[in-house]
Design a protein around this motif. Structure first.
Motif, mmCIF file in Angstrom:
data_model
loop_
_atom_site.group_PDB
_atom_site.id
_atom_site.type_symbol
_atom_site.label_atom_id
_atom_site.label_comp_id
_atom_site.label_asym_id
_atom_site.label_seq_id
_atom_site.Cartn_x
_atom_site.Cartn_y
_atom_site.Cartn_z
ATOM 1 N N GLY A 132 0.727 -1.172 0.065
ATOM 2 C CA GLY A 132 -0.020 -0.021 -0.076
ATOM 3 C C GLY A 132 0.777 1.209 0.164
ATOM 4 O O GLY A 132 0.249 2.200 0.047
ATOM 5 N N ASN A 133 1.995 1.178 0.138
ATOM 6 C CA ASN A 133 2.999 2.640 0.113
ATOM 7 C C ASN A 133 4.123 2.106 -0.611
ATOM 8 O O ASN A 133 5.251 2.292 -0.074
ATOM 9 C CB ASN A 133 3.140 2.933 1.508
ATOM 10 N N ARG A 134 4.192 1.736 -1.844
ATOM 11 C CA ARG A 134 5.345 1.520 -2.891
ATOM 12 C C ARG A 134 5.952 2.782 -3.395
ATOM 13 O O ARG A 134 5.256 3.153 -4.605
ATOM 14 C CB ARG A 134 4.954 0.423 -3.774
ATOM 15 N N THR A 135 6.680 3.445 -2.912
ATOM 16 C CA THR A 135 7.481 4.682 -3.337
ATOM 17 C C THR A 135 8.767 4.505 -4.058
ATOM 18 O O THR A 135 9.514 3.522 -3.458
ATOM 19 C CB THR A 135 7.558 5.550 -2.168
ATOM 20 N N LYS A 136 9.127 5.223 -4.919
ATOM 21 C CA LYS A 136 9.959 5.172 -5.682
ATOM 22 C C LYS A 136 11.429 6.359 -5.324
ATOM 23 O O LYS A 136 10.889 7.322 -5.212
ATOM 24 C CB LYS A 136 9.753 5.189 -7.313
ATOM 25 N N LYS A 137 12.371 5.750 -4.935
ATOM 26 C CA LYS A 137 13.562 6.813 -4.940
ATOM 27 C C LYS A 137 14.956 6.456 -5.736
ATOM 28 O O LYS A 137 14.982 5.364 -6.327
ATOM 29 C CB LYS A 137 13.941 6.705 -3.272
ATOM 30 N N ILE A 138 15.594 7.511 -6.063
ATOM 31 C CA ILE A 138 16.803 7.666 -6.694
ATOM 32 C C ILE A 138 18.003 7.001 -5.598
ATOM 33 O O ILE A 138 18.072 7.632 -4.932
ATOM 34 C CB ILE A 138 17.045 8.773 -7.547
ATOM 35 N N VAL A 139 18.585 5.943 -5.873
ATOM 36 C CA VAL A 139 19.708 5.516 -5.158
ATOM 37 C C VAL A 139 21.257 5.713 -5.712
ATOM 38 O O VAL A 139 22.064 5.730 -5.036
ATOM 39 C CB VAL A 139 19.548 3.976 -4.712
ATOM 40 N N ALA A 140 21.434 5.964 -6.826
ATOM 41 C CA ALA A 140 22.627 6.345 -7.621
ATOM 42 C C ALA A 140 22.260 6.813 -8.916
ATOM 43 O O ALA A 140 21.394 6.645 -9.647
ATOM 44 C CB ALA A 140 23.212 5.004 -7.866
ATOM 45 N N LEU A 161 -2.968 -20.093 2.977
ATOM 46 C CA LEU A 161 -2.826 -19.134 4.220
ATOM 47 C C LEU A 161 -2.700 -19.723 5.460
ATOM 48 O O LEU A 161 -3.418 -20.622 5.705
ATOM 49 C CB LEU A 161 -4.061 -18.167 4.009
ATOM 50 N N PRO A 162 -2.199 -19.062 6.243
ATOM 51 C CA PRO A 162 -1.928 -19.602 7.825
ATOM 52 C C PRO A 162 -3.218 -19.433 8.727
ATOM 53 O O PRO A 162 -3.498 -20.036 9.500
ATOM 54 C CB PRO A 162 -0.844 -18.706 8.204
ATOM 55 N N ASP A 163 -4.109 -18.564 8.141
ATOM 56 C CA ASP A 163 -5.260 -18.297 8.940
ATOM 57 C C ASP A 163 -6.460 -17.792 8.125
ATOM 58 O O ASP A 163 -6.255 -18.029 6.791
ATOM 59 C CB ASP A 163 -5.082 -17.356 9.998
ATOM 60 N N ASP A 164 -7.514 -17.569 8.790
ATOM 61 C CA ASP A 164 -8.815 -17.237 7.906
ATOM 62 C C ASP A 164 -8.700 -15.397 7.531
ATOM 63 O O ASP A 164 -10.018 -15.182 7.275
ATOM 64 C CB ASP A 164 -9.965 -17.668 8.626
ATOM 65 N N ASN A 165 -7.567 -14.886 7.567
ATOM 66 C CA ASN A 165 -7.435 -13.522 7.501
ATOM 67 C C ASN A 165 -7.832 -13.175 6.083
ATOM 68 O O ASN A 165 -6.936 -13.426 5.222
ATOM 69 C CB ASN A 165 -6.230 -13.064 8.011
ATOM 70 N N THR A 166 -8.897 -12.643 5.817
ATOM 71 C CA THR A 166 -9.058 -12.322 4.342
ATOM 72 C C THR A 166 -8.349 -11.023 3.866
ATOM 73 O O THR A 166 -8.611 -10.668 2.567
ATOM 74 C CB THR A 166 -10.717 -12.118 4.340
ATOM 75 N N GLN A 167 -7.517 -10.467 4.578
ATOM 76 C CA GLN A 167 -6.733 -9.237 4.134
ATOM 77 C C GLN A 167 -5.712 -9.791 3.208
ATOM 78 O O GLN A 167 -4.956 -9.075 2.712
ATOM 79 C CB GLN A 167 -6.150 -8.622 5.258
ATOM 80 N N TRP A 168 -5.494 -11.237 3.001
ATOM 81 C CA TRP A 168 -4.440 -11.612 2.135
ATOM 82 C C TRP A 168 -4.732 -11.178 0.726
ATOM 83 O O TRP A 168 -5.909 -11.422 0.255
ATOM 84 C CB TRP A 168 -4.014 -12.981 2.355
ATOM 85 N N THR A 217 -2.011 -6.726 4.954
ATOM 86 C CA THR A 217 -1.617 -5.581 5.153
ATOM 87 C C THR A 217 -0.776 -5.374 6.250
ATOM 88 O O THR A 217 0.005 -4.268 6.525
ATOM 89 C CB THR A 217 -3.010 -4.791 5.535
ATOM 90 N N ALA A 218 -0.554 -6.392 7.037
ATOM 91 C CA ALA A 218 0.764 -6.274 8.229
ATOM 92 C C ALA A 218 2.140 -6.452 7.693
ATOM 93 O O ALA A 218 2.903 -6.416 8.403
ATOM 94 C CB ALA A 218 0.233 -7.569 9.194
ATOM 95 N N GLY A 219 2.344 -6.871 6.233
ATOM 96 C CA GLY A 219 3.670 -7.275 5.865
ATOM 97 C C GLY A 219 3.857 -8.322 5.916
ATOM 98 O O GLY A 219 5.247 -8.965 5.482
ATOM 99 N N ASP A 220 3.026 -9.567 6.353
ATOM 100 C CA ASP A 220 3.272 -10.968 6.248
ATOM 101 C C ASP A 220 3.363 -11.391 4.829
ATOM 102 O O ASP A 220 2.322 -10.848 3.976
ATOM 103 C CB ASP A 220 2.458 -11.737 6.914
ATOM 104 N N ARG A 221 4.120 -12.310 4.419
ATOM 105 C CA ARG A 221 3.863 -12.868 2.946
ATOM 106 C C ARG A 221 4.495 -14.251 2.905
ATOM 107 O O ARG A 221 5.053 -14.806 3.480
ATOM 108 C CB ARG A 221 4.980 -11.960 1.969
ATOM 109 N N SER A 222 3.999 -14.649 1.676
ATOM 110 C CA SER A 222 4.407 -16.109 1.341
ATOM 111 C C SER A 222 5.886 -15.984 0.554
ATOM 112 O O SER A 222 6.437 -14.986 0.408
ATOM 113 C CB SER A 222 3.391 -16.670 0.238
#
Length: 339
Positions: free
Chosen positions: A91-99, A175-182, A227-232
């Motif tokens: 939800g917050n994918r921002t882009k930055k110049i690194v070099a 999924l590890p649970d029934d959390n529908t936010q995945w 949304t908590a940042g957990d992933r597969s």
């Protein structure tokens, strides 16, 4: 977001880790045109590479190279390359110049002791200061593996992760649970964008998504996140026209036999077959061809017997009739110790 000092070292560009990953400068990930417009006086291609790989574990060191090729008009001293990073926060994918460096010099970017803060989309592009020169950008995802991942991705419909154009396939995420936010996400390395897999279906702690790809020669990476940042774990999917490499998309257990196969699709009839003379490669080195096989080997197949960690690597195949396949990573996991 702040990183401890010393995590990043940029060779030739001298950009500090704090200035790269701290502060704000949000941008949308830029889409890449499929071909230059007619009003450009020159075209420069870029190349984005990582050594040893784009898929790493936390604590690894990675070198990222952003450089040009096909600079026939010698604009490399006038065009500046940007290496940019887009974070992976949901939800917050921002882009930055690194070099940033002149295109003729290229950029060498070192990541020391990689953490999950470094993962994301890296893009090799120009700064737009020379509008008459068309610079083809390049996008790749740096993925830092979770150990273990919170959810499990798999290919439900096939025992491979390479498919033909317009060949329908289904991916699933346990999924590890029934959390529908995945949500099941995917990365397009042609455009550099991260989007949700369309028409996802949730049932019994599993997300599934069925895809019928149209575009050729396009890699996409799929994973699930909440949304908590957990992933597969992540799955690499590639789409081809006439040659597809078949190998297990998920890690295999030590001691198992693994069959590799090269599939060919006829351009006219669209029929898929595999009984052809085939050469197999591991890490770009020839390891087998299908001539002179024994009575138990079917022509076109190649079996790795009782695999070990030494068999882990990047595999490809090649047919005289249809050319080579995309790369496929074979992962081997240790067999659990019996008590």
């Amino acid at each position: 977001m702040r990183l401890a000092s010393g995590l990043l070292c940029v060779l030739f560009s001298f950009v500090s880790a704090k200035s790269i990953f701290d502060g704000s400068s949000p941008h949308h990930v830029q889409r890449r045109d499929t071909k230059p417009k007619s009003n450009y006086t020159a075209v420069i291609g870029t190349k984005l590479q990582a050594f040893p790989t784009w898929f790493v574990s936390a604590g690894s060191n990675v070198m990222i190279y952003c450089k040009t090729h096909n600079d026939e008009m010698k604009y490399g001293d006038k065009v500046y390359l940007h290496l940019t990073w887009t974070n992976m926060r949901p939800g917050n994918r921002t882009k930055k110049i690194v070099a940033s460096q002149p295109a003729s010099a290229g950029i060498t970017f070192e990541l020391n002791s990689v953490t999950h803060e470094h993962q994301g989309v890296y893009t090799c592009d120009d700064n737009g200061s020379l509008p008459e020169v068309y610079v083809l950008d390049w996008h790749r995802m740096l993925w830092v593996e979770d150990a273990p991942p919170k959810a499990s991705m798999e290919v439900m419909s096939h025992n491979r992760s390479q498919f033909f154009s317009n060949e329908e396939f289904t991916l699933g995420c346990q999924l590890p649970d029934d959390n529908t936010q995945w949500k099941m996400m995917r990365f397009n390395d042609w455009t550099g964008t991260v989007t949700e897999c369309p028409d996802q279906v949730y049932s019994d702690h599993r997300l599934s998504c069925t895809i019928s790809p149209v575009y050729l020669d396009s890699y996409r990476m799929y994973w699930c996140e909440n949304t908590a940042g957990d992933r597969s774990n992540s799955l690499n999917v590639s789409i081809a026209s006439v040659t597809v490499f078949e190998s297990p998309p998920l890690p295999v257990m030590e001691g198992e036999d693994v069959m590799l196969r090269c599939l060919h699709r006829d351009k006219k009839t669209k029929e898929i077959s595999f009984n052809f003379h085939t050469s197999y490669y591991k890490n770009n080195r020839l390891i087998d061809n299908s001539l002179g096989r024994g009575p138990f080997e079917q022509e076109g197949n190649f079996t790795l017997k009782a695999v070990t960690k030494a068999d882990e690597g990047v595999y490809t195949c090649k047919m005289p009739e249809s050319g080579g396949s995309f790369e496929s990573w074979l992962s081997v996991k240790a067999r659990p110790v019996e008590e």
